[in-house]
Scaffold this motif. Structure first.
Motif, PDB file in Angstrom:
ATOM      1  N   ARG A   1     -24.055   1.020 -45.845  1.00 19.36           N
ATOM      2  CA  ARG A   1     -24.613   2.028 -46.780  1.00 19.36           C
ATOM      3  C   ARG A   1     -26.074   1.728 -47.073  1.00 19.36           C
ATOM      4  NH1 ARG A   1     -20.248   4.103 -51.201  1.00 19.36           N
ATOM      5  NH2 ARG A   1     -18.414   4.009 -49.865  1.00 19.36           N
ATOM      6  N   PHE A   2     -26.397   0.439 -47.276  1.00 15.10           N
ATOM      7  CA  PHE A   2     -27.817   0.107 -47.526  1.00 15.10           C
ATOM      8  C   PHE A   2     -28.654   0.587 -46.336  1.00 15.10           C
ATOM      9  CE2 PHE A   2     -26.538  -3.960 -50.095  1.00 15.10           C
ATOM     10  CZ  PHE A   2     -26.084  -3.163 -51.131  1.00 15.10           C
ATOM     11  N   ALA A   3     -28.186   0.266 -45.122  1.00 11.83           N
ATOM     12  CA  ALA A   3     -28.944   0.628 -43.908  1.00 11.83           C
ATOM     13  C   ALA A   3     -29.121   2.140 -43.818  1.00 11.83           C
ATOM     14  CB  ALA A   3     -28.234   0.086 -42.668  1.00 11.83           C
ATOM     15  N   SER A   4     -28.116   2.898 -44.311  1.00 13.18           N
ATOM     16  CA  SER A   4     -28.185   4.359 -44.190  1.00 13.18           C
ATOM     17  C   SER A   4     -29.355   4.945 -44.970  1.00 13.18           C
ATOM     18  CB  SER A   4     -26.874   4.997 -44.670  1.00 13.18           C
ATOM     19  OG  SER A   4     -26.830   5.090 -46.084  1.00 13.18           O
ATOM     20  N   ARG A   5     -29.885   4.162 -45.914  1.00 13.48           N
ATOM     21  CA  ARG A   5     -30.955   4.704 -46.779  1.00 13.48           C
ATOM     22  C   ARG A   5     -32.344   4.399 -46.248  1.00 13.48           C
ATOM     23  NH1 ARG A   5     -28.112   1.924 -51.799  1.00 13.48           N
ATOM     24  NH2 ARG A   5     -26.046   2.621 -51.209  1.00 13.48           N
TER      25      ARG A   5
ATOM     26  N   PRO B   1     -37.399  -2.284 -41.629  1.00 11.11           N
ATOM     27  CA  PRO B   1     -38.415  -3.333 -41.482  1.00 11.11           C
ATOM     28  C   PRO B   1     -37.874  -4.528 -40.698  1.00 11.11           C
ATOM     29  CG  PRO B   1     -38.359  -2.542 -43.747  1.00 11.11           C
ATOM     30  CD  PRO B   1     -37.184  -1.922 -43.048  1.00 11.11           C
ATOM     31  N   ALA B   2     -36.610  -4.868 -40.918  1.00 11.21           N
ATOM     32  CA  ALA B   2     -36.058  -6.031 -40.208  1.00 11.21           C
ATOM     33  C   ALA B   2     -35.984  -5.760 -38.705  1.00 11.21           C
ATOM     34  CB  ALA B   2     -34.667  -6.352 -40.757  1.00 11.21           C
TER      35      ALA B   2
ATOM     36  N   ALA C   1     -37.849  -6.261 -32.928  1.00  9.66           N
ATOM     37  CA  ALA C   1     -38.507  -5.709 -31.741  1.00  9.66           C
ATOM     38  C   ALA C   1     -39.829  -6.434 -31.474  1.00  9.66           C
ATOM     39  CB  ALA C   1     -38.751  -4.210 -31.938  1.00  9.66           C
ATOM     40  N   ALA C   2     -40.574  -6.720 -32.570  1.00 14.21           N
ATOM     41  CA  ALA C   2     -41.863  -7.415 -32.405  1.00 14.21           C
ATOM     42  C   ALA C   2     -41.659  -8.802 -31.814  1.00 14.21           C
ATOM     43  CB  ALA C   2     -42.573  -7.509 -33.756  1.00 14.21           C
ATOM     44  N   LEU C   3     -40.629  -9.497 -32.266  1.00 13.09           N
ATOM     45  CA  LEU C   3     -40.380 -10.855 -31.770  1.00 13.09           C
ATOM     46  C   LEU C   3     -39.942 -10.837 -30.306  1.00 13.09           C
ATOM     47  CD1 LEU C   3     -38.694 -12.448 -34.910  1.00 13.09           C
ATOM     48  CD2 LEU C   3     -40.921 -13.017 -33.918  1.00 13.09           C
ATOM     49  N   ARG C   4     -39.124  -9.836 -29.914  1.00 15.27           N
ATOM     50  CA  ARG C   4     -38.729  -9.720 -28.495  1.00 15.27           C
ATOM     51  C   ARG C   4     -39.966  -9.524 -27.634  1.00 15.27           C
ATOM     52  NH1 ARG C   4     -36.200  -5.685 -26.502  1.00 15.27           N
ATOM     53  NH2 ARG C   4     -34.894  -6.719 -24.965  1.00 15.27           N
TER      54      ARG C   4
END
Ligand SMILES: O=C(O)[C@H](O)[C@@H](O)[C@H](O)[C@H](O)COP(=O)(O)O
Length: 330
Positions: A264-268, A273-274, A279-282
């Motif tokens: 639910r948190f992710a849905s908002r 940012p995480a 993606a930046a680290l890959r």
């Protein structure tokens, strides 16, 4: 029996209807004068027979504690307050203390059934002293579905036990809803299924996973089979978080409920940012491609800087291994 009901919102309003239909006389009070039967708590207290029974059905937290504080001013020793909102169980202990100082009794009651409860009845989970539960039993019986009481009512324990039970009920609700929802996405994501809502419909009778939540999913999919009129955004009112906090506090693993809460948190988040950082680290360590926000793939990142290997140091000199009489090292 004649009781007071404070809070005539979505839930309180329909509970008043059900109580009246099932023979309980109800005087309702709300800050909004439109649905109210009386204009103040003083007026409410004046019309109720002794010992007064007052059901509080307002949002958890500050609103509930404000109402309790105001009730102390108008009620008398021996009266009974029932908190039917979604209060946190440890708030109940404070409420019982506040009321108890004035000799007012307290029962906490978790209520489940949502907007369908007016017709179907509400399931109730109560906490408090046995004599207080007995006093309120006609009210519980009027609210719950007809039939065997043990299937829709429990005196779960002392004060707090009702809301603790409701909190865990809601944690389970999170996990079940998430599992059904993920199953629906998986059905829809494979071209092999012609009609995913039809599959869910066919699970309603006979399957191991048949349930009221599944029936409600089928309702939601009727007329909007891809849920195209609903954004993938889900709020939470607190009980899922409290369940996870309890799991952590007790050291009890609750991975399904926790994952459902985090979903639910992710849905908002429109953008995570995480996941941007992942993606930046890959890209940094592997030269992997990244995507522009909302756009196409970017080529792999810059060539990694080549750091020369340091010259190998000479191995340290070790003393010769001791040898026992058999010739083997010790
Ligand atoms: O049993 C019930 O009738 C529901 O659980 C009800 O209490 C309400 O719909 C939830 O509080 C919503 O909770 P969330 O906002 O946390 O999903």
């Amino acid at each position: 029996m004649h009781i007071g009901l404070i809070g005539l919102g979505k839930m309180g309003f329909s509970m008043r209807e059900r109580l009246r239909r099932n023979g309980i006389d109800v005087t309702g009070f709300d800050r909004n004068p439109v649905p109210s039967d009386v204009m103040s708590l003083t007026e409410l207290a004046a019309v109720l027979p002794s010992p007064r029974v007052v059901w509080v059905m307002v949002p958890a937290g500050k609103v509930t504690s404000d109402v309790v504080r105001d009730l102390v001013e108008v009620l008398s020793p021996g009266d009974l307050v029932i908190d039917g909102g979604n209060s946190r169980y440890d708030d109940d202990l404070r409420t019982a203390d506040t009321l108890g100082k004035s000799g007012i009794r307290f029962v906490d009651c978790g209520v489940s059934g949502g907007i369908w409860g007016q017709e179907n009845g509400y399931a109730l989970m109560a906490g408090g002293a046995a004599e207080d539960i007995d006093l309120a039993m006609p009210v519980f019986d009027a609210l719950r579905p007809r039939g065997d009481r043990a299937r829709s009512f429990v005196h779960a324990g002392s004060v707090g036990a009702g809301h603790y039970s409701k909190m865990i009920h809601n944690g389970i609700e999170y996990g079940l809803m998430q599992a059904y929802a993920e199953g629906f996405e998986l059905l829809s994501g494979k071209g092999i299924i012609d009609d995913p809502p039809a599959v869910m419909k066919a699970w309603q009778d006979g399957t191991v996973i048949r349930s009221w939540l599944l029936d409600l999913m089928v309702n939601a999919l009727d007329g909007d089979p891809e849920l195209s009129r609903i954004a993938g955004y889900a709020e939470d009112s607190g009980e899922g978080r409290w369940t996870v906090q309890e799991a952590v506090a007790s050291g009890i693993p609750a991975p399904a409920i926790t994952a459902a809460l985090y979903a639910r948190f992710a849905s908002r988040q429109e953008e995570s940012p995480a996941m941007k950082m992942v993606a930046a680290l890959r890209q940094q360590f592997g030269g992997h491609t990244v995507q522009l926000p909302g756009g196409p793939q970017m080529p792999a990142g810059p060539e990694p800087e080549v750091v020369p290997e340091p010259e190998a140091a000479a191995p340290p000199r070790l003393p010769p291994a001791a040898v026992d009489e058999s010739g083997s090292p010790e």
